[in-house]
Write an enzyme that holds these catalytic residues in place. Structure first.
Site, PDB file in Angstrom:
ATOM      1  N   THR A 109     -34.015-108.387   4.519  1.00  0.00           N
ATOM      2  CA  THR A 109     -33.367-108.677   5.788  1.00  0.00           C
ATOM      3  C   THR A 109     -31.864-108.420   5.727  1.00  0.00           C
ATOM      4  OG1 THR A 109     -34.920-110.495   5.958  1.00  0.00           O
ATOM      5  CG2 THR A 109     -33.146-110.420   7.579  1.00  0.00           C
ATOM      6  N   SER A 110     -31.357-107.570   6.604  1.00  0.00           N
ATOM      7  CA  SER A 110     -29.909-107.371   6.622  1.00  0.00           C
ATOM      8  C   SER A 110     -29.309-107.726   7.968  1.00  0.00           C
ATOM      9  CB  SER A 110     -29.578-105.927   6.264  1.00  0.00           C
ATOM     10  OG  SER A 110     -30.249-105.062   7.149  1.00  0.00           O
TER      11      SER A 110
END
Lengths: 263, 252, 255
Positions: free
Chosen positions: B27-28
């Site tokens: 997840t960014s």
């Protein structure tokens, strides 16, 4: 001991529904030097007789600090006790890292009891041959727990384990209803009086022959030894009414075997 | 499922994509998000406020979600950021609470302990480069009346204060709270102050909604209000006189 | 007692010539030596009650529970080696927590009892393990079917649903007494008194160790949540039971 074909493996039930190997492990606790614990409404005191395996050695450790609010007194195999104490210290530290607080004693003792239980149900490990008295002051107050090799655990107001602990137990049973309102000094004196019944017949309890520990409300776990105990020893000598050693022939109790790593 | 180790449950795989060169990316960025949460201590305990919107980017996607939740008897969690991660966090905390209930030993994790636990979880996840994308407020009050208010973000930073705000609230609500807050606020004053802040946030934060919830934790326990609308006044001079065309950047 | 068997009884992996697995039977003996645990299914819920024998007067009151919470709607009472029983309780907690995580709803008690039976059964299959020396009574509410149920899981790994069940030392006497009563027409509150009375009657004060009575329920009154019966109500039921026993004895004397 009664030998029979059901008593060599932990994983074998006897026809009476007993686990002899577990019972023999409990026997190891009775061979260890006496330990006892008792608690008031605010404090818990542990006390234990120190035994040296021979003339030239120092006595083996009987009381282990686990955390600032918790400690344990043991009877049975010291080596087993050390590895269990290490486990408990690690649990306490992990708890402190995760929650920022000290651990609830009941939950640590439950985990410890489960460790004992697992050894009794699988072939690969022997049961631990040690009984423990865990003293703690946590968010629900002062507590004293006992664990057994069987995986049973109990919460007591006062209890004694190990060789010749029966006389201490008798003393504690007689007085435990008064403990709730005792101040710390009185509690320590009760501990010493109870412990004096556990000394081998011809000897007497002296300040160098025992170790004692205190934990309580606003009181971090602290061990007392030797000279620190002398004032209490003097006080109980004046007061008298200490527990008397029982007859040597006292049923379940056996003469100690101090050379077998027993403490 | 709660594992019995003190380190706690390690659950939820998180999103991960593998590139051709063998590198992995977790997840960014958050996808479905909640905006600000506000928290203040007051005379009887501590109070939180949040709106009920979960946005999908700039789209007001879900307009009736709860972002203030109770844990056990005495703790409240308010969450901004990725809503699915918040749901996952709540499941984890529910597990811990059920464990406390099952133990039946008169002990329940205190607000400060839950705060510390969340810090451990968030910091641990960020160190695995797979963070839970939330900014959380943890509020609670023990039976003896000591109030707790703390925040934990998605990289595990933790901070305690008498007034806290996440997201845009940090810019738009905190200045108001700093000016108006005092430790002896009555319950009604505390609520009015939070409503004022939520109104300002609705005016100025494009991811905010005028439908809000207020939650309080006192020595008696926790209460989360039903969602309700805050009044707005769009005839204010600064709203009705567009600045566009004048020699400014055109904003309010 | 079952005939002890000439080397056929030393492992759970050995059948005797007449098809018995002695090790499982011996494990059952451990349960039969334990304080009695009872469960009854009433019209408005399930009640669990345990005769918790006290090994010392220095024990802290209320410690060492023998009724355990498993989930919101399920609880267990245990008999036998309490350390063994704990492992079964933990398995139950893990099962229900896993179900909630995967499906987002409460595990039906029937499925839980089935899973527990599988778990217990596994320990009867291997030479390196031993069967559990414990039986558990599972009281639960099926949220989907809106039904309340009582199950017993035995050391052999079998599981039955019951209207009334008793395990441990006093199970025979308890069963005889239970069969005289119609728990299906009673509320939990009414049944509580009767169960108290049964446990007090079959407890031999001269011979047995003193005991604490522990009770818990899943019922309409508790909102179908599993919880310990409030202490005040336990006290009340116990007082009623004692009075009732006394008046029974008076009647006997008059005869």
């Amino acid at each position: 001991m009664f030998r029979n074909q059901y008593d060599t493996d932990v994983t074998v039930w006897s026809p009476q529904g007993r686990l002899h190997q577990v019972e023999y492990a409990m026997e190891a606790v009775k061979q260890g030097g006496a330990s006892l614990g008792l608690r008031s409404g605010s404090h818990v005191v542990l006390a234990a007789l120190k035994r040296a395996p021979n003339e030239m050695s120092a006595p083996q450790k009987k009381i282990f600090k686990l955390d600032s609010n918790m400690g344990v007194a043991i009877a049975g195999l010291t080596a087993d006790a050390r590895s269990l104490a290490k486990y408990m210290r690690t649990e306490c530290l992990n708890h402190k890292y995760v929650y920022g607080t000290t651990m609830q004693a009941s939950r640590l003792v439950l985990d410890l009891a489960d460790m004992h239980q697992r050894t009794t149900q699988s072939y690969v490990r022997r049961p631990y041959g040690v009984g423990m008295l865990v003293a703690a002051h946590d968010q629900t107050g002062p507590h004293l727990f006992q664990t057994c090799p069987s995986g049973n655990y109990f919460e007591y107001v006062a209890m004694a384990i190990g060789a010749r602990s029966q006389s201490a137990k008798t003393y504690l049973e007689k007085h435990f209803e008064d403990f709730e309102n005792c101040d710390l000094d009185e509690l320590v004196k009760h501990a010493l009086k109870a412990l004096s019944g556990c000394v081998t017949g011809d000897k007497e309890l002296d300040a160098n022959g025992l170790t004692l520990a205190i934990v309580g409300k606003d009181k971090v776990f602290e061990s007392l030894e030797g000279e620190q105990l002398q004032p209490y020893m003097d006080a109980i000598e004046l007061e008298g009414n200490a527990a008397q050693p029982m007859d040597e022939g006292d049923g379940e109790e056996k003469a100690p075997a101090p050379d077998a790593g027993m403490a | 499922m709660l594992c019995h180790s003190a380190a706690g449950p390690a659950r939820g795989a998180g999103h991960a994509t593998a590139a051709m060169d063998g590198t992995r990316q977790h997840t960014s960025q958050p996808i479905v998000t909640g905006t600000s949460v506000l928290g203040i201590k007051y005379k009887d305990g501590v109070m939180l406020a949040a709106d009920t919107l979960a946005s999908y980017g700039s789209l007001a996607r879900y307009k009736n979600v709860e972002r203030l939740k109770p844990v056990g008897e005495c703790t409240l969690i308010g969450a901004s950021g990725e809503y699915s991660d918040f749901q996952h966090i709540m499941e984890t905390l529910e597990d811990y609470h059920q464990y406390d209930v099952n133990m039946d030993d008169g002990f329940e994790r205190s607000p400060a302990e839950i705060y510390n636990l969340l810090r451990t979880i968030m910091y641990n996840r960020r160190n695995k480069f797979n963070p839970l994308w939330n900014y959380l407020l943890i509020a609670g009050c023990k039976k003896d009346g000591t109030a707790f208010l703390g925040s934990v973000d998605h990289i595990g930073t933790c901070y305690e204060d008498n007034i806290l705000a996440t997201g845009f609230g940090g810019h738009l609500a905190l200045p108001i709270l700093r000016k108006k807050w005092r430790p002896d606020l009555e319950e009604g004053e505390a609520r009015a102050l939070l409503e004022d802040c939520m109104r300002v946030l609705f005016y100025r934060d494009c991811r905010a909604l005028n439908r809000i919830q207020i939650a309080k934790a006192t020595a008696e326990g926790t209460v989360v209000s039903d969602a309700y609308k805050v009044d707005t006044e769009w005839s204010l001079a600064s709203f009705s006189q567009p600045k566009a065309g004048q020699d400014t950047d055109g904003s309010w | 007692m079952s005939s002890t068997g000439a080397g056929y009884d030393l492992s759970a992996t050995t059948f005797s010539p007449d098809g018995k697995i002695f090790q499982v039977e011996y494990a059952t003996k451990a349960v039969e030596n334990s304080g009695t645990a009872m469960g009854v299914r009433c019209k408005d819920g399930v009640l669990l009650a345990v005769e918790k024998l006290l090994i010392s007067k220095m024990l802290v009151a209320g410690s060492n529970r023998r009724v355990h919470g498993v989930s919101k709607h399920v609880g267990m009472a245990v008999a036998g080696l309490s350390a063994d029983a704990r492992q079964i309780v933990y398995r139950g907690r893990d099962e229900v927590a896993g179900y909630i995580e995967n499906y987002g709803s409460q595990m039906p008690p029937s499925m839980l009892a089935d899973r527990l039976a599988q778990y217990v059964h596994y320990f009867t299959l291997h030479g390196s393990l031993r069967p559990f020396g414990a039986s558990v009574l599972v009281a639960g509410y099926d949220v989907e079917l809106k039904k309340h149920e009582l199950y017993v899981v035995e050391p052999s790994g079998v599981m039955y649903r019951y209207f009334g069940a008793a395990v441990g030392k006093g199970r025979q006497a308890a069963k005889t007494e239970m069969e005289k009563l119609k728990f299906d027409d009673m509320t939990c509150k009414e049944a509580m008194k009767q169960v108290c009375k049964i446990l007090h009657v079959l407890h031999d004060e001269a011979k047995d160790k003193p005991f604490e009575l522990e009770m818990s329920w899943v019922c309409e009154e508790s909102g179908w949540k599993y919880q310990a019966v409030p202490q005040a109500q336990v006290k009340e039921a116990e007082e009623w039971a004692k009075e009732s026993i006394e008046s029974d004895e008076m009647d006997d004397d008059e005869d």
